[in-house]
Write a protein that holds these residues in place. Structure first.
Motif, PDB file in Angstrom:
ATOM      1  N   ALA A 157      45.936 103.729  54.455  1.00  0.00           N
ATOM      2  CA  ALA A 157      46.410 103.038  53.249  1.00  0.00           C
ATOM      3  C   ALA A 157      47.911 102.783  53.316  1.00  0.00           C
ATOM      4  O   ALA A 157      48.379 101.668  53.059  1.00  0.00           O
ATOM      5  N   LEU A 158      48.670 103.805  53.697  1.00  0.00           N
ATOM      6  CA  LEU A 158      50.131 103.679  53.719  1.00  0.00           C
ATOM      7  C   LEU A 158      50.649 102.851  54.890  1.00  0.00           C
ATOM      8  O   LEU A 158      51.835 102.523  54.936  1.00  0.00           O
ATOM      9  N   CYS A 205      52.787  99.457  50.588  1.00  0.00           N
ATOM     10  CA  CYS A 205      51.841 100.367  49.938  1.00  0.00           C
ATOM     11  C   CYS A 205      52.575 101.638  49.537  1.00  0.00           C
ATOM     12  O   CYS A 205      53.374 102.179  50.297  1.00  0.00           O
ATOM     13  N   GLU A 206      52.302 102.081  48.321  1.00  0.00           N
ATOM     14  CA  GLU A 206      52.909 103.317  47.840  1.00  0.00           C
ATOM     15  C   GLU A 206      51.919 104.076  46.987  1.00  0.00           C
ATOM     16  O   GLU A 206      50.975 103.505  46.454  1.00  0.00           O
ATOM     17  N   GLU A 207      52.155 105.366  46.894  1.00  0.00           N
ATOM     18  CA  GLU A 207      51.313 106.199  46.053  1.00  0.00           C
ATOM     19  C   GLU A 207      51.818 106.109  44.617  1.00  0.00           C
ATOM     20  O   GLU A 207      53.019 106.078  44.377  1.00  0.00           O
ATOM     21  N   PHE A 210      46.658 104.294  45.261  1.00  0.00           N
ATOM     22  CA  PHE A 210      47.563 103.587  46.153  1.00  0.00           C
ATOM     23  C   PHE A 210      47.748 102.196  45.560  1.00  0.00           C
ATOM     24  O   PHE A 210      46.775 101.559  45.120  1.00  0.00           O
ATOM     25  N   VAL A 221      49.868  98.278  45.901  1.00  0.00           N
ATOM     26  CA  VAL A 221      50.621  97.306  46.688  1.00  0.00           C
ATOM     27  C   VAL A 221      51.132  96.276  45.700  1.00  0.00           C
ATOM     28  O   VAL A 221      50.355  95.730  44.908  1.00  0.00           O
ATOM     29  N   PHE A 281      45.319  99.168  44.784  1.00  0.00           N
ATOM     30  CA  PHE A 281      44.906  98.914  46.163  1.00  0.00           C
ATOM     31  C   PHE A 281      43.633  99.697  46.466  1.00  0.00           C
ATOM     32  O   PHE A 281      42.618  99.130  46.834  1.00  0.00           O
ATOM     33  N   LEU A 315      40.525  97.261  53.205  1.00  0.00           N
ATOM     34  CA  LEU A 315      41.890  97.218  52.679  1.00  0.00           C
ATOM     35  C   LEU A 315      42.615  95.947  53.103  1.00  0.00           C
ATOM     36  O   LEU A 315      43.433  95.425  52.341  1.00  0.00           O
ATOM     37  N   PHE A 328      44.570  93.690  50.590  1.00  0.00           N
ATOM     38  CA  PHE A 328      45.987  93.455  50.837  1.00  0.00           C
ATOM     39  C   PHE A 328      46.321  91.971  50.743  1.00  0.00           C
ATOM     40  O   PHE A 328      47.304  91.585  50.105  1.00  0.00           O
TER      41      PHE A 328
END
Length: 116
Positions: free
Chosen positions: A10-11, A16-18, A27, A29, A34, A93, A97
Motif C-alpha cells: 500500500a505504501l 499513500c499515507e496512513e 490508507f 491517497v 485507498f 490497488l 490509485f
C-alpha cells in the motif's frame, strides 16, 4: 499475505499515507480512501471492483473473496488477507490509485514504471 507485506505494498504507491476513514485506520491517497484492513475479519476493502466482477471473484475464490451486507451495493469486494496473493492486492490497488491520485502523479508513476 502478512500485515507487513500488505502495508509495504500500500505504501509503495506515491502519496499513500496512513490515516483514518470513518474513524477506522486506513490508507489514503490524495486524501481519499485507498484501502483498509477490517480488524473484525482480517479482510481488505478493495474498491472500484464492479459488482459483476465481484460476483465472479467470490464464485472463483470463495475462501478469499466475500462481501458483507454493508458493502453489497458498492463496487467493492472484501478479500481475506491470509489467502489474498500479494500480486493480486497490488493489481487491485493500481486500479484504485489511477482513480484517486492526481493525474500528474499517475502520469509520472506510469512513466517511471515504463522505464522513462
Amino acid at each position: 499475505m502478512t500485515n507487513e507485506e500488505m502495508r509495504a505494498i500500500a505504501l509503495s504507491f506515491p502519496g499513500c499515507e496512513e490515516g483514518t476513514s470513518y474513524g477506522k485506520p486506513s490508507f489514503l491517497v490524495n486524501g481519499k480512501f485507498f484501502t483498509r484492513l477490517r480488524r473484525e475479519d482480517r479482510s481488505l476493502v478493495l474498491m472500484d471492483v464492479p459488482i459483476d466482477e465481484r460476483e465472479m471473484l467470490m464464485e472463483a475464490e470463495p475462501a478469499t473473496f466475500h462481501v458483507t451486507p454493508h458493502y453489497k451495493d458498492y463496487p467493492c469486494v472484501l478479500a481475506r488477507m491470509e489467502t489474498l496473493h500479494p500480486g493480486s492486492f497490488r493489481a487491485f490497488l493500481e486500479r484504485r490509485f489511477r482513480k484517486v491520485a492526481k493525474k500528474s502523479v499517475v502520469k509520472a508513476w506510469e512513466a517511471e514504471r515504463a522505464g522513462g
